[in-house]
Design an enzyme around this catalytic site. Structure first.
Site, PDB file in Angstrom:
ATOM      1  N   SER A   1       0.815  -1.226   0.000  1.00  9.18           N
ATOM      2  CA  SER A   1       0.000   0.000   0.000  1.00  9.18           C
ATOM      3  C   SER A   1       0.844   1.270   0.000  1.00  9.18           C
ATOM      4  O   SER A   1       0.508   2.222  -0.722  1.00  9.18           O
ATOM      5  CB  SER A   1      -0.966   0.002   1.193  1.00  9.18           C
ATOM      6  OG  SER A   1      -1.946  -0.976   1.010  1.00  9.18           O
TER       7      SER A   1
ATOM      8  N   LYS B   1      -9.438  -4.605  11.334  1.00  9.16           N
ATOM      9  CA  LYS B   1     -10.563  -4.075  10.551  1.00  9.16           C
ATOM     10  C   LYS B   1     -11.894  -4.033  11.306  1.00  9.16           C
ATOM     11  O   LYS B   1     -12.760  -3.232  10.966  1.00  9.16           O
ATOM     12  CB  LYS B   1     -10.738  -4.905   9.272  1.00  9.16           C
ATOM     13  CG  LYS B   1      -9.637  -4.675   8.261  1.00  9.16           C
ATOM     14  CD  LYS B   1      -9.864  -5.463   6.994  1.00  9.16           C
ATOM     15  CE  LYS B   1      -8.716  -5.243   6.028  1.00  9.16           C
ATOM     16  NZ  LYS B   1      -8.880  -5.949   4.772  1.00  9.16           N
TER      17      LYS B   1
ATOM     18  N   ASN C   1     -11.783  -0.740   6.324  1.00 14.11           N
ATOM     19  CA  ASN C   1     -10.390  -0.800   5.845  1.00 14.11           C
ATOM     20  C   ASN C   1      -9.868   0.589   5.482  1.00 14.11           C
ATOM     21  O   ASN C   1      -8.745   0.715   5.008  1.00 14.11           O
ATOM     22  CB  ASN C   1     -10.255  -1.757   4.647  1.00 14.11           C
ATOM     23  CG  ASN C   1     -10.808  -1.164   3.369  1.00 14.11           C
ATOM     24  OD1 ASN C   1     -11.787  -0.419   3.401  1.00 14.11           O
ATOM     25  ND2 ASN C   1     -10.183  -1.470   2.250  1.00 14.11           N
TER      26      ASN C   1
ATOM     27  N   ASP D   1     -13.092  -2.831   0.589  1.00 17.98           N
ATOM     28  CA  ASP D   1     -12.775  -4.226   0.221  1.00 17.98           C
ATOM     29  C   ASP D   1     -13.914  -4.836  -0.601  1.00 17.98           C
ATOM     30  O   ASP D   1     -13.666  -5.594  -1.551  1.00 17.98           O
ATOM     31  CB  ASP D   1     -12.578  -5.083   1.482  1.00 17.98           C
ATOM     32  CG  ASP D   1     -11.194  -4.908   2.091  1.00 17.98           C
ATOM     33  OD1 ASP D   1     -10.253  -4.553   1.358  1.00 17.98           O
ATOM     34  OD2 ASP D   1     -11.063  -5.131   3.316  1.00 17.98           O
TER      35      ASP D   1
ATOM     36  N   GLY E   1     -12.670 -19.030   4.560  1.00 13.44           N
ATOM     37  CA  GLY E   1     -12.211 -18.066   5.557  1.00 13.44           C
ATOM     38  C   GLY E   1     -13.384 -17.227   6.043  1.00 13.44           C
ATOM     39  O   GLY E   1     -14.414 -17.120   5.350  1.00 13.44           O
TER      40      GLY E   1
ATOM     41  N   ASN F   1     -14.759 -22.244   7.383  1.00 14.53           N
ATOM     42  CA  ASN F   1     -13.679 -21.625   8.152  1.00 14.53           C
ATOM     43  C   ASN F   1     -13.041 -22.623   9.092  1.00 14.53           C
ATOM     44  O   ASN F   1     -13.712 -23.517   9.599  1.00 14.53           O
ATOM     45  CB  ASN F   1     -14.243 -20.446   8.976  1.00 14.53           C
ATOM     46  CG  ASN F   1     -13.145 -19.566   9.530  1.00 14.53           C
ATOM     47  OD1 ASN F   1     -12.241 -19.181   8.784  1.00 14.53           O
ATOM     48  ND2 ASN F   1     -13.189 -19.260  10.813  1.00 14.53           N
TER      49      ASN F   1
ATOM     50  N   TYR G   1      -2.094 -11.607  -2.759  1.00 14.75           N
ATOM     51  CA  TYR G   1      -1.457 -11.061  -3.969  1.00 14.75           C
ATOM     52  C   TYR G   1       0.060 -11.242  -3.969  1.00 14.75           C
ATOM     53  O   TYR G   1       0.726 -10.851  -4.920  1.00 14.75           O
ATOM     54  CB  TYR G   1      -1.835  -9.591  -4.189  1.00 14.75           C
ATOM     55  CG  TYR G   1      -1.430  -8.645  -3.084  1.00 14.75           C
ATOM     56  CD1 TYR G   1      -0.139  -8.128  -3.005  1.00 14.75           C
ATOM     57  CD2 TYR G   1      -2.344  -8.246  -2.122  1.00 14.75           C
ATOM     58  CE1 TYR G   1       0.229  -7.271  -1.996  1.00 14.75           C
ATOM     59  CE2 TYR G   1      -1.987  -7.380  -1.105  1.00 14.75           C
ATOM     60  CZ  TYR G   1      -0.705  -6.893  -1.045  1.00 14.75           C
ATOM     61  OH  TYR G   1      -0.341  -6.039  -0.042  1.00 14.75           O
TER      62      TYR G   1
HETATM   63  P1  NAP Z   1      -8.253 -11.966   9.197  1.00 12.90           P
HETATM   64  O1  NAP Z   1      -9.405 -11.098   9.538  1.00 12.90           O
HETATM   65  O2  NAP Z   1      -7.139 -12.127  10.183  1.00 12.90           O
HETATM   66  O3  NAP Z   1      -8.871 -13.433   8.846  1.00 12.90           O
HETATM   67  C1  NAP Z   1      -8.018 -14.514   8.550  1.00 12.90           C
HETATM   68  C2  NAP Z   1      -8.862 -15.728   8.116  1.00 12.90           C
HETATM   69  O4  NAP Z   1      -7.944 -16.738   7.690  1.00 12.90           O
HETATM   70  C3  NAP Z   1      -9.690 -16.344   9.234  1.00 12.90           C
HETATM   71  O5  NAP Z   1     -10.837 -16.923   8.686  1.00 12.90           O
HETATM   72  C4  NAP Z   1      -8.760 -17.436   9.777  1.00 12.90           C
HETATM   73  O6  NAP Z   1      -9.440 -18.535  10.342  1.00 12.90           O
HETATM   74  C5  NAP Z   1      -8.115 -17.911   8.492  1.00 12.90           C
HETATM   75  N1  NAP Z   1      -6.811 -18.506   8.754  1.00 12.90           N
HETATM   76  C6  NAP Z   1      -5.700 -17.878   9.226  1.00 12.90           C
HETATM   77  N2  NAP Z   1      -4.686 -18.757   9.318  1.00 12.90           N
HETATM   78  C7  NAP Z   1      -5.183 -19.959   8.919  1.00 12.90           C
HETATM   79  C8  NAP Z   1      -4.622 -21.265   8.810  1.00 12.90           C
HETATM   80  N3  NAP Z   1      -3.349 -21.510   9.135  1.00 12.90           N
HETATM   81  N4  NAP Z   1      -5.424 -22.266   8.368  1.00 12.90           N
HETATM   82  C9  NAP Z   1      -6.716 -22.029   8.023  1.00 12.90           C
HETATM   83  N5  NAP Z   1      -7.304 -20.819   8.121  1.00 12.90           N
HETATM   84  C10 NAP Z   1      -6.544 -19.802   8.560  1.00 12.90           C
HETATM   85  O7  NAP Z   1      -7.541 -11.497   7.861  1.00 12.90           O
HETATM   86  P2  NAP Z   1      -8.196 -10.717   6.607  1.00 12.90           P
HETATM   87  O8  NAP Z   1      -8.104  -9.257   6.834  1.00 12.90           O
HETATM   88  O9  NAP Z   1      -9.513 -11.322   6.295  1.00 12.90           O
HETATM   89  O10 NAP Z   1      -7.114 -11.058   5.468  1.00 12.90           O
HETATM   90  C11 NAP Z   1      -6.936 -12.393   5.034  1.00 12.90           C
HETATM   91  C12 NAP Z   1      -5.964 -12.440   3.873  1.00 12.90           C
HETATM   92  O11 NAP Z   1      -6.484 -11.721   2.771  1.00 12.90           O
HETATM   93  C13 NAP Z   1      -4.594 -11.846   4.165  1.00 12.90           C
HETATM   94  O12 NAP Z   1      -3.627 -12.662   3.554  1.00 12.90           O
HETATM   95  C14 NAP Z   1      -4.646 -10.487   3.488  1.00 12.90           C
HETATM   96  O13 NAP Z   1      -3.363 -10.059   3.074  1.00 12.90           O
HETATM   97  C15 NAP Z   1      -5.530 -10.781   2.295  1.00 12.90           C
HETATM   98  N6  NAP Z   1      -6.271  -9.594   1.814  1.00 12.90           N
HETATM   99  C16 NAP Z   1      -6.132  -9.241   0.505  1.00 12.90           C
HETATM  100  C17 NAP Z   1      -6.839  -8.154   0.029  1.00 12.90           C
HETATM  101  C18 NAP Z   1      -6.695  -7.734  -1.411  1.00 12.90           C
HETATM  102  O14 NAP Z   1      -7.101  -6.618  -1.723  1.00 12.90           O
HETATM  103  N7  NAP Z   1      -6.165  -8.558  -2.295  1.00 12.90           N
HETATM  104  C19 NAP Z   1      -7.691  -7.423   0.866  1.00 12.90           C
HETATM  105  C20 NAP Z   1      -7.833  -7.837   2.180  1.00 12.90           C
HETATM  106  C21 NAP Z   1      -7.109  -8.933   2.644  1.00 12.90           C
HETATM  107  P3  NAP Z   1      -9.749 -18.643  11.920  1.00 12.90           P
HETATM  108  O15 NAP Z   1     -11.059 -17.930  12.145  1.00 12.90           O
HETATM  109  O16 NAP Z   1      -9.804 -20.089  12.166  1.00 12.90           O
HETATM  110  O17 NAP Z   1      -8.602 -17.967  12.633  1.00 12.90           O
END
Ligand code: NAP
Length: 276
Positions: free
Chosen positions: A22, A69, A90, A105, A128, A151, A215
């Site tokens: 970012s 978030k 976000n 998002d 997720g 999830n 990404y």
């Molecule tokens: P978050 O709120 O921390 O949520 C993480 C999710 O992933 C939860 O459902 C968690 O499950 C699951 N998880 C984490 N570690 C895991 C594992 N080892 N095995 C299985 N499930 C697992 O994070 P977020 O903000 O949603 O972001 C998630 C990902 O998306 C990140 O990698 C972020 O960089 C990416 N992202 C990309 C964009 C984009 O614009 N491309 C935008 C936003 C986010 P539990 O509930 O079991 O912990």
């Protein structure tokens, strides 16, 4: 980039946040449009101090990333209607000392899917249940998709399902779902752990669409597997750039330099191993 007494401050808060592109994307956008502003990465867990600091300095706008978030909402003065409906922020804008939360998002994900997949009456599986999944599930439902969530932690998945009115499938049974669109929203597969893949190959049926919102790398193990099984694949760059472009518009009231933002992100990823 000129920094002087008029330079406006922006940034991103998260923990961790050093991997984020970012700062590169937004600083490039400010420069391209000729805005005297600078965007920093702030690795922090202290949301109370961050929001007080935003008002005191003042910092004009902030991106918010994992894991803040949802918790940031308690520290804001107001929410845009969409952020309030989704329950995830976000983007923060500092309007004369009042901090307003937005969600870009959801629109970023929809822009990434636009023209590539039909959503109305289509079965979608979201893998997720974190902040990103929440925004994407909401957006897909708004477009008329039939959404199922899975999830690792079932209680969190079920809570999100209940809040949004989606279906739920246990993690170990996700292959029981027949989805035309799969959206992967966990960090599994992200650098450095690039060999991880949360989705069993058996659900990657030819002709379906698979979007991975990670990404870095651009082409995750999941996307490579999906492509080899004749699925349409969408990487996380498009959503990332579109959510950032919408932040730029909210902060500056100007059209974002979308192509410049996309190119600088792709270039940075191409320089990193395995991202081509
Ligand atoms: P978050 O709120 O921390 O949520 C993480 C999710 O992933 C939860 O459902 C968690 O499950 C699951 N998880 C984490 N570690 C895991 C594992 N080892 N095995 C299985 N499930 C697992 O994070 P977020 O903000 O949603 O972001 C998630 C990902 O998306 C990140 O990698 C972020 O960089 C990416 N992202 C990309 C964009 C984009 O614009 N491309 C935008 C936003 C986010 P539990 O509930 O079991 O912990």
């Amino acid at each position: 980039m000129k920094i002087d007494q008029y330079t406006e401050l922006y940034g991103i808060i998260g923990y961790p946040v050093r991997h984020s592109l970012s700062p590169l994307m937004h600083n490039t956008a400010f420069e391209a449009v000729g805005i005297n502003a600078v965007y920093f990465a702030f690795e922090t867990r202290d949301l109370k101090a961050v929001t007080e600091g935003m008002k005191a300095l003042p910092i004009k706008g902030m991106s918010v990333t994992t894991p803040h978030k949802i918790r940031i909402i308690d520290h804001l003065d107001d929410l845009h209607a969409l952020a309030s409906q989704i329950g995830s922020v976000n983007t923060v804008v500092n309007h004369d000392g009042r901090l307003i939360g937005f969600n870009t998002d959801a629109s970023g994900a929809l822009r990434a899917l636009e023209g590539k997949v039909r959503l109305e009456d289509t079965h979608s599986l979201i893998v997720g249940a974190g902040g990103a999944a929440r925004s994407i599930a909401f957006a897909l439902k708004e477009m008329g998709a039939i959404v199922t969530i899975t999830n690792r932690t079932a209680s969190k998945g079920k809570a999100l399902t209940k809040a949004l009115g989606c279906g739920f499938v246990p993690w170990e049974k996700m292959d029981h779902i027949e989805a035309e669109l799969i959206v992967q929203t966990t960090p599994l597969g992200m650098a450095p752990d690039i060999n991880a893949c949360p989705i069993p190959v058996s659900i990657l049926k030819p002709g379906i669409t698979v979007m991975d919102i990670i990404y870095n790398p651009r082409c995750t193990r999941l996307l490579r597997l999906a492509e080899s099984r004749d699925c349409q694949i969408i990487d996380g760059v498009s959503m990332f750039v579109h959510q950032g472009a919408e932040q730029f518009r909210i902060w500056t009231n100007l059209d974002p330099p979308l192509r410049v933002m996309e190119e600088v992100v792709k270039e940075a990823l191409e320089k990193q191993d395995g991202s081509k």
